[in-house]
Structure formats: C-alpha cells, structure tokens
Design a protein around this motif. Structure first.
Motif, PDB file in Angstrom:
ATOM      1  N   PRO A   8    -109.589 -40.365 -10.323  1.00  0.00           N
ATOM      2  CA  PRO A   8    -110.210 -39.037 -10.470  1.00  0.00           C
ATOM      3  C   PRO A   8    -110.578 -39.387 -11.957  1.00  0.00           C
ATOM      4  O   PRO A   8    -110.720 -39.166 -12.716  1.00  0.00           O
ATOM      5  CB  PRO A   8    -109.493 -38.113 -10.579  1.00  0.00           C
ATOM      6  CG  PRO A   8    -107.854 -38.593  -9.942  1.00  0.00           C
ATOM      7  CD  PRO A   8    -108.291 -40.296 -10.164  1.00  0.00           C
ATOM      8  N   VAL A   9    -112.194 -38.582 -11.586  1.00  0.00           N
ATOM      9  CA  VAL A   9    -113.959 -38.208 -12.582  1.00  0.00           C
ATOM     10  C   VAL A   9    -113.656 -36.782 -12.785  1.00  0.00           C
ATOM     11  O   VAL A   9    -114.743 -36.707 -12.042  1.00  0.00           O
ATOM     12  CB  VAL A   9    -114.512 -39.703 -12.552  1.00  0.00           C
ATOM     13  CG1 VAL A   9    -115.588 -39.727 -13.675  1.00  0.00           C
ATOM     14  CG2 VAL A   9    -114.022 -41.183 -12.499  1.00  0.00           C
ATOM     15  N   ASP A  10    -113.652 -36.877 -14.052  1.00  0.00           N
ATOM     16  CA  ASP A  10    -114.064 -35.541 -14.422  1.00  0.00           C
ATOM     17  C   ASP A  10    -115.730 -35.201 -15.976  1.00  0.00           C
ATOM     18  O   ASP A  10    -115.613 -34.448 -16.240  1.00  0.00           O
ATOM     19  CB  ASP A  10    -113.492 -34.439 -14.665  1.00  0.00           C
ATOM     20  CG  ASP A  10    -112.809 -34.614 -16.330  1.00  0.00           C
ATOM     21  OD1 ASP A  10    -112.383 -35.699 -16.437  1.00  0.00           O
ATOM     22  OD2 ASP A  10    -111.696 -33.568 -16.735  1.00  0.00           O
ATOM     23  N   PHE A  11    -115.491 -36.780 -15.848  1.00  0.00           N
ATOM     24  CA  PHE A  11    -117.636 -36.770 -16.729  1.00  0.00           C
ATOM     25  C   PHE A  11    -115.948 -36.950 -18.370  1.00  0.00           C
ATOM     26  O   PHE A  11    -117.476 -36.586 -18.857  1.00  0.00           O
ATOM     27  CB  PHE A  11    -118.099 -36.103 -16.987  1.00  0.00           C
ATOM     28  CG  PHE A  11    -118.502 -36.740 -15.409  1.00  0.00           C
ATOM     29  CD1 PHE A  11    -118.806 -37.826 -15.293  1.00  0.00           C
ATOM     30  CD2 PHE A  11    -119.026 -35.529 -15.188  1.00  0.00           C
ATOM     31  CE1 PHE A  11    -119.481 -38.141 -13.569  1.00  0.00           C
ATOM     32  CE2 PHE A  11    -119.667 -35.494 -13.271  1.00  0.00           C
ATOM     33  CZ  PHE A  11    -119.843 -36.414 -12.772  1.00  0.00           C
ATOM     34  N   SER A  12    -115.240 -36.822 -18.553  1.00  0.00           N
ATOM     35  CA  SER A  12    -114.736 -36.404 -19.981  1.00  0.00           C
ATOM     36  C   SER A  12    -114.078 -37.541 -20.162  1.00  0.00           C
ATOM     37  O   SER A  12    -113.927 -38.677 -19.701  1.00  0.00           O
ATOM     38  CB  SER A  12    -113.144 -35.469 -19.654  1.00  0.00           C
ATOM     39  OG  SER A  12    -112.315 -36.062 -19.248  1.00  0.00           O
ATOM     40  N   GLU A  13    -113.975 -37.435 -21.388  1.00  0.00           N
ATOM     41  CA  GLU A  13    -112.951 -38.622 -22.490  1.00  0.00           C
ATOM     42  C   GLU A  13    -111.657 -39.220 -21.926  1.00  0.00           C
ATOM     43  O   GLU A  13    -111.089 -40.401 -21.315  1.00  0.00           O
ATOM     44  CB  GLU A  13    -112.710 -38.647 -23.698  1.00  0.00           C
ATOM     45  CG  GLU A  13    -111.977 -37.523 -24.146  1.00  0.00           C
ATOM     46  CD  GLU A  13    -111.943 -37.055 -25.225  1.00  0.00           C
ATOM     47  OE1 GLU A  13    -110.992 -38.023 -26.166  1.00  0.00           O
ATOM     48  OE2 GLU A  13    -112.098 -36.356 -26.319  1.00  0.00           O
ATOM     49  N   TYR A  14    -110.914 -38.007 -21.177  1.00  0.00           N
ATOM     50  CA  TYR A  14    -110.225 -38.881 -20.741  1.00  0.00           C
ATOM     51  C   TYR A  14    -109.377 -39.384 -19.403  1.00  0.00           C
ATOM     52  O   TYR A  14    -108.570 -40.081 -19.574  1.00  0.00           O
ATOM     53  CB  TYR A  14    -108.808 -36.975 -20.245  1.00  0.00           C
ATOM     54  CG  TYR A  14    -109.012 -36.545 -21.865  1.00  0.00           C
ATOM     55  CD1 TYR A  14    -108.618 -36.567 -22.564  1.00  0.00           C
ATOM     56  CD2 TYR A  14    -109.335 -34.722 -21.834  1.00  0.00           C
ATOM     57  CE1 TYR A  14    -108.260 -36.086 -24.099  1.00  0.00           C
ATOM     58  CE2 TYR A  14    -109.465 -34.226 -23.312  1.00  0.00           C
ATOM     59  CZ  TYR A  14    -108.790 -34.203 -24.329  1.00  0.00           C
ATOM     60  OH  TYR A  14    -108.782 -34.247 -25.142  1.00  0.00           O
ATOM     61  N   SER A  15    -111.094 -38.829 -18.588  1.00  0.00           N
ATOM     62  CA  SER A  15    -110.487 -39.817 -17.501  1.00  0.00           C
ATOM     63  C   SER A  15    -111.335 -40.730 -17.742  1.00  0.00           C
ATOM     64  O   SER A  15    -111.570 -41.743 -16.428  1.00  0.00           O
ATOM     65  CB  SER A  15    -111.648 -38.722 -15.965  1.00  0.00           C
ATOM     66  OG  SER A  15    -113.156 -38.696 -16.978  1.00  0.00           O
ATOM     67  N   GLU A  16    -111.795 -41.219 -18.461  1.00  0.00           N
ATOM     68  CA  GLU A  16    -112.379 -42.078 -18.785  1.00  0.00           C
ATOM     69  C   GLU A  16    -111.175 -43.012 -20.012  1.00  0.00           C
ATOM     70  O   GLU A  16    -111.810 -44.501 -19.198  1.00  0.00           O
ATOM     71  CB  GLU A  16    -113.889 -41.915 -20.483  1.00  0.00           C
ATOM     72  CG  GLU A  16    -114.413 -43.503 -20.259  1.00  0.00           C
ATOM     73  CD  GLU A  16    -115.773 -43.174 -21.505  1.00  0.00           C
ATOM     74  OE1 GLU A  16    -116.402 -44.331 -20.926  1.00  0.00           O
ATOM     75  OE2 GLU A  16    -116.527 -42.378 -21.051  1.00  0.00           O
ATOM     76  N   ASN A  17    -110.459 -42.463 -20.298  1.00  0.00           N
ATOM     77  CA  ASN A  17    -109.537 -43.322 -20.827  1.00  0.00           C
ATOM     78  C   ASN A  17    -108.884 -43.954 -19.512  1.00  0.00           C
ATOM     79  O   ASN A  17    -108.522 -45.358 -19.292  1.00  0.00           O
ATOM     80  CB  ASN A  17    -107.638 -43.037 -21.502  1.00  0.00           C
ATOM     81  CG  ASN A  17    -108.865 -42.578 -22.722  1.00  0.00           C
ATOM     82  OD1 ASN A  17    -109.786 -43.222 -23.142  1.00  0.00           O
ATOM     83  ND2 ASN A  17    -108.437 -41.347 -23.711  1.00  0.00           N
ATOM     84  N   ALA A  18    -108.505 -43.042 -18.594  1.00  0.00           N
ATOM     85  CA  ALA A  18    -108.264 -43.778 -17.516  1.00  0.00           C
ATOM     86  C   ALA A  18    -109.008 -44.975 -16.615  1.00  0.00           C
ATOM     87  O   ALA A  18    -108.599 -45.809 -15.911  1.00  0.00           O
ATOM     88  CB  ALA A  18    -107.660 -42.347 -15.918  1.00  0.00           C
ATOM     89  N   LEU A  19    -110.243 -44.527 -16.679  1.00  0.00           N
ATOM     90  CA  LEU A  19    -111.250 -45.679 -16.313  1.00  0.00           C
ATOM     91  C   LEU A  19    -111.038 -47.018 -16.534  1.00  0.00           C
ATOM     92  O   LEU A  19    -110.867 -47.653 -16.245  1.00  0.00           O
ATOM     93  CB  LEU A  19    -112.542 -44.829 -16.388  1.00  0.00           C
ATOM     94  CG  LEU A  19    -113.583 -45.618 -14.668  1.00  0.00           C
ATOM     95  CD1 LEU A  19    -113.251 -45.495 -13.554  1.00  0.00           C
ATOM     96  CD2 LEU A  19    -115.068 -45.037 -15.097  1.00  0.00           C
ATOM     97  N   ARG A  20    -111.016 -46.815 -18.004  1.00  0.00           N
ATOM     98  CA  ARG A  20    -110.644 -47.513 -18.792  1.00  0.00           C
ATOM     99  C   ARG A  20    -109.462 -48.949 -18.168  1.00  0.00           C
ATOM    100  O   ARG A  20    -109.673 -49.990 -18.220  1.00  0.00           O
ATOM    101  CB  ARG A  20    -111.200 -47.640 -20.182  1.00  0.00           C
ATOM    102  CG  ARG A  20    -112.693 -47.870 -20.904  1.00  0.00           C
ATOM    103  CD  ARG A  20    -111.901 -47.115 -22.130  1.00  0.00           C
ATOM    104  NE  ARG A  20    -113.056 -46.834 -23.015  1.00  0.00           N
ATOM    105  CZ  ARG A  20    -114.101 -48.054 -23.021  1.00  0.00           C
ATOM    106  NH1 ARG A  20    -113.911 -49.266 -23.051  1.00  0.00           N
ATOM    107  NH2 ARG A  20    -115.031 -47.912 -24.126  1.00  0.00           N
ATOM    108  N   THR A  21    -108.740 -48.185 -18.154  1.00  0.00           N
ATOM    109  CA  THR A  21    -107.508 -48.456 -17.602  1.00  0.00           C
ATOM    110  C   THR A  21    -107.464 -49.850 -17.104  1.00  0.00           C
ATOM    111  O   THR A  21    -106.593 -49.904 -16.279  1.00  0.00           O
ATOM    112  CB  THR A  21    -106.122 -47.537 -17.742  1.00  0.00           C
ATOM    113  OG1 THR A  21    -106.038 -47.132 -18.816  1.00  0.00           O
ATOM    114  CG2 THR A  21    -104.904 -48.313 -17.613  1.00  0.00           C
ATOM    115  N   ALA A  22    -107.999 -48.605 -15.485  1.00  0.00           N
ATOM    116  CA  ALA A  22    -107.776 -49.198 -14.137  1.00  0.00           C
ATOM    117  C   ALA A  22    -109.107 -50.450 -13.945  1.00  0.00           C
ATOM    118  O   ALA A  22    -108.371 -51.114 -13.252  1.00  0.00           O
ATOM    119  CB  ALA A  22    -108.565 -47.980 -13.546  1.00  0.00           C
ATOM    120  N   ALA A  23    -110.274 -50.319 -14.830  1.00  0.00           N
ATOM    121  CA  ALA A  23    -110.804 -51.537 -15.250  1.00  0.00           C
ATOM    122  C   ALA A  23    -109.690 -52.623 -15.420  1.00  0.00           C
ATOM    123  O   ALA A  23    -110.293 -53.848 -15.315  1.00  0.00           O
ATOM    124  CB  ALA A  23    -111.804 -51.126 -15.686  1.00  0.00           C
TER     125      ALA A  23
END
Length: 280
Positions: A8-23
């Motif tokens: 889930p992405v809400d454009f916050s730095e927290y969701s970007e940390n999750a996105l980096r991990t997923a990548a």
C-alpha cells in the motif's frame, strides 16, 4: 516461491520504506510488486449528483494516476516488475480480498516505528490489515530491508498454537535462505516450569513440526526478564537480529502468547521489522 508482493502506498516516507523493501525482496526472487494506492473520496464528493460525482471521480482518479506514476519512478524499482493499482477501498481490510484475488504471497506496510501499530500508514490501517490478512504481513519500521536477511527471531512459548505460524515462517524464510532462531522468555509472572517440563514441552512442539531429531531442531535460546517484550528486545539487540516474527489471531488482534503476555507490545515498540503469520 514468492511471486507477488502487495505494498500500500500513500506517498509517505513510511510507505516508501515498504516499497524499497518490496523491491529488494522482489529482486531476490524475481517477484512482482503490486503497488496499491487507496483513493478515498470525501463524503462531500459522494453526496453530489451522480453526474457530478462521476466527473469528480474521473478528475481525482487522473490526478492520483499522475502522482502515483511519478512516485513510482524510482531507481531502485528499475529492475523490478511493478504493477500500479488504484482502488477506491473504504477500509484497508479489503487488501486481503486483493491478496486473495491476485494470489499474493506477502503484504508489506510502512510504520512510524516506536509510535506503535495504531500510528501506521493513515491511522490504524496496518493493524486492520494484520487482523484480516490471510497472507503474512511485514511491517517495516525505521529502515527498509536492503540486505540479505540472515538472523530471524521467532518468539514463542512452544504452545500448540505456535506450531502453524512457526511452520509458515520456516517455509517463508527457507525461501530466502535464512535460518530461524527460537526464543523463549521466562518472566516473574510466567508459570514456573522445571528444566524437564520445558524440555518435554519443546519436544512435544518439535514432534508436531517433524523436527524430532536433534540435528533438525533449530537453535533455541532462553532468557529471563521482567517482561516478554524486554526479553525479546534485549536478545534481538544482543544478537543483532534482522527481523522479529509474531503470530496473529485474526480479528482478535495480535495473539497473546507466553501464557497471556501481550505481543502487541513487541509489534508496537520494535525498531526491527516485524513479520506476522496468522493462526487459523
């Protein structure tokens, strides 16, 4: 094999940390990342006439698509298959339906860290996802996972309820070439058990996990502390664990283990990533 990861992405730095991990995890297993933006429309929009609502919905959808696509233009996603998905979900528990429909293997969400589960990604939404999801939910705290996971700490009291989450965790981390270490925390409030009673309890547990032989039993450690939370954090910090694993009881919330101790404290206050597996 891990094939699909939902973030889930809400454009916050927290969701970007999750996105980096997923990548990072996706690159390890050539998995696809499903980046999901939750488009929530206000009651003011919904209360308008049907034609006005449709026009405004199209406007917000186009705006969200533009911002979403720009957000996903990250260098760390360049070698990853990313599918952007925009959903008009009212509640985050609907992510579980998406996970089922897409046959996803994992949901990764970002957290503010020590503020607790109730302050994660738009209010208490991560807690809702944890309670409803039938797939593992990985909560990323202060830093994304960007290097190989080697030390996994599974805290349990060797109860029958811990067997299934442990087996799921074992399979999950075997896929990532990581080994699980089991931790038992003895506290002043826990019912006293002799060494013989603990050994019998452990053997009963490992008999159910088909790890009957000494060479197949994972590393087990025991510590004593004033609370389970303190014991887990003490040991995880001492041994430089990479990730903590807890079990969940679905709608009842994060499971109470260690004979009644509250594991919510671990998930809320941990600075390490926390992975939850649901007890069926």
């Amino acid at each position: 094999m891990m094939k699909k990861i939902i973030v889930p992405v809400d454009f916050s730095e927290y969701s970007e940390n999750a996105l980096r991990t997923a990548a990072f995890l996706a690159k390890q297993k050539e998995a696809e990342v499903l980046a999901v933006h939750m488009l929530e429309l206000s009651n003011a929009v919904i209360s308008q006439s049907e034609s006005a609502v449709q026009q405004e919905m199209v406007f917000y959808l186009k705006l969200a698509e533009k911002r979403f696509n720009e957000f996903l233009q990250k260098e760390y996603l360049s070698d990853v298959k990313v599918t952007p998905i925009i959903k008009h979900f009212k509640i985050f528990s609907e992510l579980d339906d998406l996970a089922k429909n897409e046959e996803a293997d994992l949901i990764i969400m970002g957290s503010k860290g020590v503020g607790g589960v109730k302050e994660i990604l738009v209010g208490s939404n991560t807690e809702k996802v944890i309670r409803h999801a039938h797939v593992p939910v990985l909560v990323i705290k202060e830093e994304p996972i960007a290097s190989k996971i080697e030390k996994v700490l599974f805290a349990c009291d060797f109860s029958d309820e811990d067997v299934e989450p442990y087996m799921k965790a074992k399979k999950f981390f075997k896929n990532l070439d990581a080994k699980i270490e089991i931790l038992y925390v003895s506290t002043p409030n826990s019912k006293f058990k002799s060494s013989k009673e603990l050994e019998d309890r452990m053997m009963h547990f490992f008999n159910q996990t088909d790890e009957k032989h000494q060479d197949s039993i994972p590393k087990v450690k025991m510590v004593s502390d004033y609370s389970v939370e303190k014991g887990v954090f003490y040991y995880a910090n001492k041994e430089n664990s990479d990730i903590l694993v807890v079990a969940t009881h679905g709608r009842k919330g994060i499971t109470h283990f260690f004979e009644g101790s509250i594991s919510e404290d671990i998930a809320n206050h941990s600075k390490l990533p926390v992975l939850s597996f649901k007890v069926q």
